[in-house]
Design a protein around this motif. Structure first.
Motif, PDB file in Angstrom:
ATOM      1  N   GLY A  20       0.771  -1.234   0.000  1.00 43.11           N
ATOM      2  CA  GLY A  20       0.000   0.000   0.000  1.00 43.11           C
ATOM      3  C   GLY A  20       0.800   1.280   0.000  1.00 43.11           C
ATOM      4  N   ILE A  21       2.135   1.189   0.028  1.00 39.95           N
ATOM      5  CA  ILE A  21       2.978   2.385   0.011  1.00 39.95           C
ATOM      6  C   ILE A  21       2.826   3.094  -1.341  1.00 39.95           C
ATOM      7  N   ARG A  22       2.593   4.415  -1.285  1.00 42.21           N
ATOM      8  CA  ARG A  22       2.392   5.193  -2.516  1.00 42.21           C
ATOM      9  C   ARG A  22       3.300   6.424  -2.582  1.00 42.21           C
TER      10      ARG A  22
ATOM     11  N   LEU B 224       1.972   5.690  16.554  1.00 41.29           N
ATOM     12  CA  LEU B 224       1.428   6.422  15.412  1.00 41.29           C
ATOM     13  C   LEU B 224       0.094   5.833  14.971  1.00 41.29           C
ATOM     14  N   ASN B 225       0.013   4.511  14.944  1.00 40.47           N
ATOM     15  CA  ASN B 225      -1.238   3.860  14.558  1.00 40.47           C
ATOM     16  C   ASN B 225      -2.371   4.266  15.516  1.00 40.47           C
ATOM     17  N   GLN B 226      -2.080   4.229  16.812  1.00 38.20           N
ATOM     18  CA  GLN B 226      -3.084   4.591  17.819  1.00 38.20           C
ATOM     19  C   GLN B 226      -3.469   6.064  17.692  1.00 38.20           C
TER      20      GLN B 226
ATOM     21  N   PHE C 191      -8.880   9.509  14.920  1.00 42.84           N
ATOM     22  CA  PHE C 191      -9.601  10.376  13.993  1.00 42.84           C
ATOM     23  C   PHE C 191     -10.640   9.619  13.160  1.00 42.84           C
ATOM     24  N   TYR C 192     -10.722   8.315  13.337  1.00 43.90           N
ATOM     25  CA  TYR C 192     -11.646   7.522  12.527  1.00 43.90           C
ATOM     26  C   TYR C 192     -13.113   7.905  12.721  1.00 43.90           C
TER      27      TYR C 192
ATOM     28  N   ILE D  91       0.060   0.740   7.582  1.00 45.78           N
ATOM     29  CA  ILE D  91      -0.105   1.252   6.214  1.00 45.78           C
ATOM     30  C   ILE D  91      -1.583   1.409   5.886  1.00 45.78           C
ATOM     31  N   GLN D  92      -2.386   0.403   6.253  1.00 46.16           N
ATOM     32  CA  GLN D  92      -3.818   0.475   5.981  1.00 46.16           C
ATOM     33  C   GLN D  92      -4.506   1.529   6.838  1.00 46.16           C
ATOM     34  N   THR D  93      -4.040   1.733   8.064  1.00 47.25           N
ATOM     35  CA  THR D  93      -4.599   2.798   8.896  1.00 47.25           C
ATOM     36  C   THR D  93      -4.431   4.154   8.222  1.00 47.25           C
ATOM     37  N   VAL D  94      -3.248   4.391   7.660  1.00 50.07           N
ATOM     38  CA  VAL D  94      -2.994   5.656   6.959  1.00 50.07           C
ATOM     39  C   VAL D  94      -3.874   5.756   5.714  1.00 50.07           C
TER      40      VAL D  94
END
Length: 301
Positions: free
Chosen positions: A88-90, A261-263, A268-269, A290-293
């Motif tokens: 998922g990295i872009r 960072l994930n937490q 904000f979800y 990655i999916q969280t971002v």
């Protein structure tokens, strides 16, 4: 009875250890083998409307994307470029050194076993398979060849329409299937880029201080979203070059920062709309991070 209890206890401990290791790998991953769940959403950009401006997206990226070699002081990633893209990295962060007619990908003085052409070939192969996606690339010239890198990149890509080299901010529909260059300082092809990293932000002596700096950077990124520039926040860091953080390698910093960072981002979800944070460039990100971002873009308008 005692033997049975010991056996049960052993299995509980084994399960606990397995769970803890797996949990760590969800957000931090230093294992070079990528294993994606069957339901994993590789082409996550397919869910973004064509009319959305690129500057309104939150994009998972890697810092020093090709830095897989050079020992603990230099290694910032474990996954190959192909696997980073599938995870998922872009956004890719590349430091290059021009020699002759070739641009070599470097990290400091260490050659990272790849040229810029190799990177472009890998990315284009990925985009040929997943045509809804786009990949952003920041090229940072190294050493004395800085003035010639622009010409070398232009010569490498020619007039290929699969590259976005304009300074204008595109919509998602305009860049699907394309490599988007980002410009800053000595590299002048592509979209202007704002880097939220202030002086000294990459040096880490205390991880809690690093967390607080990242919050300030992400707040700055949110304010810049939607403008004429792309914006990047690097969550990476190292203690090398400091006394108190001398044992904080890029990997050790990421091991502590990534779950935090994930937490932080998950809070904000519930927001509607969700905030935009621009590009978030990470070291050793796990697939759940990655999916969280990426998922900040879903129902986030």
């Amino acid at each position: 009875m005692k033997a049975g209890y010991r056996c049960l206890l052993f299995h509980c401990v084994l399960l606990s250890v397995t769970f803890m290791c797996h949990g760590k790998d969800l957000f931090f991953n230093d294992n070079g083998n990528l294993i994606l769940p069957g339901s994993y959403n590789i082409p996550w950009m397919s869910g973004i409307e064509d009319f959305r401006a690129l500057s309104l997206l939150t994009i998972p990226g890697t810092h020093d994307s090709m830095a897989l070699y050079g020992g603990p002081e230099l290694e910032c990633q474990s996954l190959s470029l192909k696997d980073q893209l599938r995870a998922g990295i872009r956004f890719l962060d590349l430091k290059v050194f021009g020699l002759g007619n070739t641009l070599y990908v470097m990290h400091g003085v260490m050659y990272q076993h790849s040229t810029l052409k190799d990177v472009i070939d890998t990315v284009q192969a990925f985009l040929s398979e997943f045509k809804t996606e786009a990949v952003l690339i920041r090229v940072q010239p190294e050493s004395f060849e800085k003035t010639t890198v622009n010409e070398m990149v232009q010569s490498l890509i020619g007039n290929d329409q699969r590259f976005w080299v304009s300074s204008a901010m595109p919509t998602m529909g305009q860049i699907r299937g394309k490599i988007v260059f980002l410009q800053m300082n000595t590299f002048t092809l592509g979209i202007p880029l704002i880097d939220t990293n202030g002086k000294g932000n990459t040096k880490v002596t205390n991880v809690n201080d690093k967390d607080n700096k990242i919050i300030k950077q992400l707040n700055q990124a949110t304010l810049a979203c939607g403008g004429d520039n792309a914006v990047v926040t690097y969550t990476s860091g190292t203690g090398f070059g400091t006394f108190w953080g001398m044992f904080l390698t890029p990997k050790r910093v990421a091991e502590k920062v990534n779950p935090w960072l994930n937490q932080y981002l998950r809070q904000f979800y519930p927001n509607q709309p969700r905030p935009c944070f621009g590009i978030i460039a990470m070291n050793f990100p796990g697939i759940d991070l990655i999916q969280t971002v990426a998922n900040l873009n879903i129902n986030g308008w």
